[in-house]
Design a protein around this motif. Structure first.
Motif, PDB file in Angstrom:
ATOM      1  N   ASP A 271       0.834  -1.199   0.000  1.00 21.75           N
ATOM      2  CA  ASP A 271       0.000   0.000   0.000  1.00 21.75           C
ATOM      3  C   ASP A 271       0.872   1.253   0.000  1.00 21.75           C
ATOM      4  OD1 ASP A 271      -2.294  -1.517  -0.013  1.00 21.75           O
ATOM      5  OD2 ASP A 271      -2.534  -1.483   2.211  1.00 21.75           O
ATOM      6  N   VAL A 272       1.963   1.173   0.797  1.00 28.18           N
ATOM      7  CA  VAL A 272       2.874   2.335   0.820  1.00 28.18           C
ATOM      8  C   VAL A 272       3.487   2.586  -0.551  1.00 28.18           C
ATOM      9  CG1 VAL A 272       5.031   3.217   1.761  1.00 28.18           C
ATOM     10  CG2 VAL A 272       3.409   2.113   3.287  1.00 28.18           C
ATOM     11  N   LEU A 273       3.900   1.471  -1.156  1.00 26.67           N
ATOM     12  CA  LEU A 273       4.522   1.612  -2.502  1.00 26.67           C
ATOM     13  C   LEU A 273       3.515   2.121  -3.509  1.00 26.67           C
ATOM     14  CD1 LEU A 273       6.691  -1.675  -2.664  1.00 26.67           C
ATOM     15  CD2 LEU A 273       7.488   0.683  -2.420  1.00 26.67           C
ATOM     16  N   ASN A 274       2.342   1.664  -3.506  1.00 30.89           N
ATOM     17  CA  ASN A 274       1.289   2.151  -4.441  1.00 30.89           C
ATOM     18  C   ASN A 274       1.041   3.614  -4.230  1.00 30.89           C
ATOM     19  OD1 ASN A 274       0.919  -0.295  -5.735  1.00 30.89           O
ATOM     20  ND2 ASN A 274      -0.670  -1.016  -4.295  1.00 30.89           N
ATOM     21  N   SER A 275       1.003   4.018  -2.911  1.00 29.89           N
ATOM     22  CA  SER A 275       0.785   5.441  -2.635  1.00 29.89           C
ATOM     23  C   SER A 275       1.914   6.287  -3.226  1.00 29.89           C
ATOM     24  CB  SER A 275       0.701   5.626  -1.109  1.00 29.89           C
ATOM     25  OG  SER A 275       0.592   6.997  -0.783  1.00 29.89           O
ATOM     26  N   ARG A 276       3.160   5.822  -3.058  1.00 28.31           N
ATOM     27  CA  ARG A 276       4.307   6.577  -3.608  1.00 28.31           C
ATOM     28  C   ARG A 276       4.296   6.590  -5.134  1.00 28.31           C
ATOM     29  NH1 ARG A 276       9.312   4.490   0.278  1.00 28.31           N
ATOM     30  NH2 ARG A 276       8.602   5.586   2.188  1.00 28.31           N
ATOM     31  N   LEU A 277       3.881   5.478  -5.721  1.00 29.35           N
ATOM     32  CA  LEU A 277       3.823   5.412  -7.205  1.00 29.35           C
ATOM     33  C   LEU A 277       2.815   6.389  -7.751  1.00 29.35           C
ATOM     34  CD1 LEU A 277       4.777   4.018  -9.764  1.00 29.35           C
ATOM     35  CD2 LEU A 277       3.013   2.266  -9.412  1.00 29.35           C
ATOM     36  N   GLU A 278       1.715   6.513  -7.084  1.00 27.49           N
ATOM     37  CA  GLU A 278       0.671   7.474  -7.535  1.00 27.49           C
ATOM     38  C   GLU A 278       1.191   8.885  -7.451  1.00 27.49           C
ATOM     39  OE1 GLU A 278      -3.984   8.593  -6.505  1.00 27.49           O
ATOM     40  OE2 GLU A 278      -2.956   7.035  -5.364  1.00 27.49           O
ATOM     41  N   LYS A 279       1.906   9.157  -6.328  1.00 29.38           N
ATOM     42  CA  LYS A 279       2.461  10.503  -6.176  1.00 29.38           C
ATOM     43  C   LYS A 279       3.498  10.789  -7.270  1.00 29.38           C
ATOM     44  CE  LYS A 279       1.824  10.920  -1.139  1.00 29.38           C
ATOM     45  NZ  LYS A 279       2.476  11.045   0.178  1.00 29.38           N
ATOM     46  N   THR A 280       4.303   9.728  -7.598  1.00 30.61           N
ATOM     47  CA  THR A 280       5.322   9.896  -8.651  1.00 30.61           C
ATOM     48  C   THR A 280       4.665  10.159  -9.986  1.00 30.61           C
ATOM     49  OG1 THR A 280       6.829   8.414  -7.487  1.00 30.61           O
ATOM     50  CG2 THR A 280       7.263   8.801  -9.840  1.00 30.61           C
ATOM     51  N   SER A 281       3.592   9.459 -10.262  1.00 33.07           N
ATOM     52  CA  SER A 281       2.872   9.668 -11.538  1.00 33.07           C
ATOM     53  C   SER A 281       2.347  11.079 -11.634  1.00 33.07           C
ATOM     54  CB  SER A 281       1.775   8.613 -11.652  1.00 33.07           C
ATOM     55  OG  SER A 281       1.010   8.832 -12.819  1.00 33.07           O
ATOM     56  N   GLN A 282       1.780  11.542 -10.510  1.00 31.20           N
ATOM     57  CA  GLN A 282       1.256  12.913 -10.506  1.00 31.20           C
ATOM     58  C   GLN A 282       2.382  13.929 -10.724  1.00 31.20           C
ATOM     59  OE1 GLN A 282      -0.739  13.171  -6.683  1.00 31.20           O
ATOM     60  NE2 GLN A 282      -2.511  11.926  -7.344  1.00 31.20           N
ATOM     61  N   LEU A 283       3.529  13.649 -10.076  1.00 32.32           N
ATOM     62  CA  LEU A 283       4.677  14.580 -10.234  1.00 32.32           C
ATOM     63  C   LEU A 283       5.177  14.598 -11.684  1.00 32.32           C
ATOM     64  CD1 LEU A 283       6.698  16.466  -8.912  1.00 32.32           C
ATOM     65  CD2 LEU A 283       8.141  14.448  -8.393  1.00 32.32           C
ATOM     66  N   THR A 284       5.179  13.408 -12.302  1.00 31.50           N
ATOM     67  CA  THR A 284       5.605  13.322 -13.708  1.00 31.50           C
ATOM     68  C   THR A 284       4.709  14.160 -14.596  1.00 31.50           C
ATOM     69  OG1 THR A 284       6.516  11.116 -13.335  1.00 31.50           O
ATOM     70  CG2 THR A 284       6.047  11.742 -15.624  1.00 31.50           C
ATOM     71  N   LYS A 285       3.410  14.047 -14.351  1.00 33.03           N
ATOM     72  CA  LYS A 285       2.446  14.831 -15.140  1.00 33.03           C
ATOM     73  C   LYS A 285       2.715  16.321 -14.955  1.00 33.03           C
ATOM     74  CE  LYS A 285      -1.215  11.334 -15.192  1.00 33.03           C
ATOM     75  NZ  LYS A 285      -2.603  10.988 -14.747  1.00 33.03           N
ATOM     76  N   LYS A 286       2.978  16.701 -13.700  1.00 32.25           N
ATOM     77  CA  LYS A 286       3.239  18.126 -13.444  1.00 32.25           C
ATOM     78  C   LYS A 286       4.519  18.567 -14.191  1.00 32.25           C
ATOM     79  CE  LYS A 286       1.025  18.347  -8.871  1.00 32.25           C
ATOM     80  NZ  LYS A 286       1.197  18.568  -7.412  1.00 32.25           N
ATOM     81  N   ILE A 287       5.546  17.681 -14.124  1.00 34.77           N
ATOM     82  CA  ILE A 287       6.819  18.036 -14.812  1.00 34.77           C
ATOM     83  C   ILE A 287       6.594  18.156 -16.303  1.00 34.77           C
ATOM     84  CG2 ILE A 287       9.128  17.175 -15.412  1.00 34.77           C
ATOM     85  CD1 ILE A 287       9.246  15.931 -12.605  1.00 34.77           C
ATOM     86  N   GLN A 288       5.812  17.210 -16.889  1.00 37.13           N
ATOM     87  CA  GLN A 288       5.520  17.277 -18.325  1.00 37.13           C
ATOM     88  C   GLN A 288       4.778  18.563 -18.652  1.00 37.13           C
ATOM     89  OE1 GLN A 288       3.397  13.629 -19.004  1.00 37.13           O
ATOM     90  NE2 GLN A 288       5.343  12.457 -19.431  1.00 37.13           N
ATOM     91  N   ALA A 289       3.845  18.928 -17.777  1.00 40.38           N
ATOM     92  CA  ALA A 289       3.117  20.178 -18.029  1.00 40.38           C
ATOM     93  C   ALA A 289       4.061  21.362 -17.977  1.00 40.38           C
ATOM     94  CB  ALA A 289       1.994  20.314 -16.980  1.00 40.38           C
ATOM     95  N   CYS A 290       5.018  21.318 -17.014  1.00 40.24           N
ATOM     96  CA  CYS A 290       6.000  22.412 -16.905  1.00 40.24           C
ATOM     97  C   CYS A 290       6.906  22.469 -18.136  1.00 40.24           C
ATOM     98  CB  CYS A 290       6.835  22.213 -15.638  1.00 40.24           C
ATOM     99  SG  CYS A 290       5.912  22.534 -14.118  1.00 40.24           S
TER     100      CYS A 290
END
Length: 636
Positions: free
Chosen positions: A21-40
């Motif tokens: 569950d911890v790893l899934n939570s971190r993966l979701e956060k990483t995905s969101q960060l990637t999207k933000k970086i791509q948008a930037c």
């Protein structure tokens, strides 16, 4: 399985699910960060494109402004550079107008070179603002060049006397003067500058027509001409002899000194030219400087040729000498300079053609004079034509070197055609003239033999018409032969003719035959035809005169007396004639010997047989053996 083991497994599974569950939570956060970086990154790309669209034109403009700035700096520098000559023109003008004498040649030339460079730079820029300055510079350069040419003229004239006494240098064997090294260096610098200036301005002209080339020719040419003019005049004057009929003697004309002076002056002048002008200009300048002197030489040789043509028999030798001297001069100058061969050949051509035609003309003249003889001397004396002809051949032998060359050009036997003299130099050369192995001396020897043979042939024919009597004819021919032989033997002809002189033997025999022809009649008186019986006929040498006479009849005795009388009369006439004829000493001896050999043996035999016919009283027998021998000896 125990309850305890099951609990432990459940606890481990719960712990593993918690980590997932911890790893899934971190993966979701990483995905969101990637999207933000791509948008930037998308927004940054859009911003960079906008920046590039704005900054591109600004950079190009900046570069253009930089280029313009550099161009402006270059123009300013060029303007400053172009303004510099105009600003320094006053300084250069002061140097130019002061002249090379005051400023010194090196300084003056340097100033002119700077002015020329400035003018070239201005002409390249073609700025309207510099037009007046360029005009001023061009005018100043022209003025400076004129002063420089004047300086060149002054230097050269200062080293060039009106003329030199060439005989002083010839007689003392001194080298002819040349320009001093200092003057040569200075006028050489001026010529180098003027030549460079002409090339830069695309001025094309022959070396002798350039500014300094023409000055050099105008100054040095009269110097050569005036120095040689005295000897040119002397060459013509010394051709006029006190006695026009005297044979020309080698070296009595001034042409030899003239040629030697010309050689010395021309070669010295060539050395001057080599030290002043460039290699390509040496030949044209040298030709131009010598042209006036060569024209004077050609005029002099034409005058000498006219004189020789008018006195060919005595002065053709001058033509031989001139041909030899001028040919040697041409060879020496060409060897030293490589120039003037054609000009000297053209000047020599008229008199050389006279020299070539003169052997034929002299041979024809000899024939004409011999044919024109009206009467030969009654005493058999030789005519002057014989000695004149031989003297001419002797003189020709003294000029054997030029004669050899002339004979080679004529060809062996080329003198035998009368058309040679008429056509002169236009005669088509014979094959003999191209014989590279031919010997000019041998050909001349053949010419001498032909001349002698032609002379003797004609005078021999003339001696028989009208009849002079064979003894006189023989005396004349014998005299001619002996004179010819003597003049050959006592001159250079002897070593040239060698065995060829044997051709005179046939003429000598002919002369003896003519002279002794009367001896045939004389000997007839010494032949006795006595009719005796076989018993009375004495054997020859067996009986003395008295015994022979006793066996003769009165008629036979009278016949013997008549024969003695007739012999005495004819013999006395022969002796008287022999003594009255004009005979050369050798001819007198030759004829006396021939007569003695014919008559004395016959008379001695006759005398041995019949001298007792008058008992020694001398009434019929005038000569005994000793007395007639004495008479024969007196004829020698």
């Amino acid at each position: 399985m125990s309850v305890t083991s099951a609990g432990v497994r459940v606890a481990a599974d719960e712990e593993a699910r918690a980590e997932v569950d911890v790893l899934n939570s971190r993966l979701e956060k990483t995905s969101q960060l990637t999207k933000k970086i791509q948008a930037c990154l998308g927004r940054l790309e859009d911003s960079g494109k906008s920046v590039r669209d704005v900054a591109g034109p600004l950079g190009g403009e900046t570069r253009r402004l930089q280029t313009l700035s550099h161009n402006i700096d270059d123009v300013i520098a060029a303007i400053e550079k172009l303004r510099s000559p105009a600003e320094s023109k006053n300084d250069e003008e002061q140097i130019i107008r002061s002249g090379p004498d005051k400023m010194g040649l090196s300084t003056y030339l340097a100033s002119l070179k700077r002015l020329n460079k400035s003018l070239t730079d201005m002409q390249t820029s073609n700025l309207r603002a510099n037009q007046q300055t360029m005009t001023d510079l061009a005018r100043l350069i022209k003025f400076g060049n004129n002063l420089l040419e004047g300086h060149f003229q002054k230097l050269l004239q200062g080293e060039t006397p009106p003329k030199v006494e060439v005989l002083h240098f010839i007689t003392k064997d001194k080298p002819f003067p040349v320009l001093s090294q200092d003057k040569l260096a200075r006028i050489g610098l001026i010529n180098a500058y003027m030549a460079t200036n002409a090339r830069q301005n695309n001025v094309s002209s022959a070396p002798q027509d350039s500014s300094v080339g023409k000055l050099y020719v105008d100054i040095r040419s009269p110097y050569l001409l005036s120095s040689l003019s005295t000897l040119a005049t002397a060459s013509v004057n010394t051709s006029k002899k006190v006695n026009p009929d005297a044979m020309y003697r080698a070296g009595t004309n001034a042409i030899g000194s003239y040629a030697k002076a010309m050689e010395g002056l021309f070669i010295s002048e060539y050395d001057n030219i080599c030290n002043v002008f460039t290699r390509d200009d040496w030949g044209p300048i040298f030709q131009a400087v010598c042209q006036a002197s060569l024209a004077e030489l050609a005029r002099t040789l034409r005058e000498l040729n006219t004189h020789v043509r008018a006195h060919l028999n005595t002065d053709c030798f001058l033509a031989f000498e001139i041909t030899d001297i001028m040919s040697n001069l041409s060879n020496k100058i060409e060897t030293r300079t490589g120039e003037l061969k054609a000009s000297l050949a053209a000047a020599l051509k008229p008199i050389r053609e006279t020299a070539k035609s003169s052997p034929t003309e002299m041979l024809e003249d000899t024939r004409r004079k011999a044919v024109a003889l009206q009467a030969l001397p009654s005493d058999g004396a030789p005519i002057p034509l014989v000695s004149e002809t031989m003297k001419r051949l002797q003189n020709m032998a003294e000029f054997i070197d030029p004669i050899s060359g002339i004979m080679l050009s004529i060809g062996d036997g080329g003198w035998r055609s009368s058309s040679v003299a008429k056509r002169g130099g236009d005669r088509v050369p014979s094959l003999a003239s191209f014989d590279i192995g031919a010997d000019g001396k041998e050909i001349f020897a053949n010419y001498c033999v032909d001349t002698i043979d032609a002379l003797l042939s004609v005078v021999s024919q003339k001696s028989t018409s009208p009849p002079k009597g064979k003894p006189v004819q023989g005396a004349f021919l014998g005299n001619c032969v002996v004179i010819i032989e003597r003049m050959v033997r006592d001159s250079d002809l002897s070593r040239l003719l060698g065995s060829r002189i044997g051709m005179l033997d046939q003429w000598r025999k002919k002369a003896i035959a003519l002279y002794t022809d009367p001896c045939k009649d004389l000997s007839m008186h010494l032949f006795d035809v006595i009719h005796t019986s076989r018993a009375q006929r004495p054997t020859s040498g067996q009986a003395d005169s008295a015994s022979i006479l006793k066996g003769l009849s009165t008629k036979d005795r009278d016949s013997i007396k008549s024969k003695f009388h007739a012999f005495n009369t004819s013999f006395d006439e022969l002796v008287t004639r022999h003594r009255s004829l004009s005979l050369e000493r050798e001819v007198r001896q030759m004829f006396a010997k021939a007569v003695q050999q014919l008559i004395e043996p016959l008379y001695n035999r006759f005398w041995d047989r019949y001298h007792e016919i008058d008992k020694g009283r001398g009434k019929h027998v005038k000569y005994d053996k000793s007395s007639i021998a004495a008479v024969f000896m007196s004829l020698y």
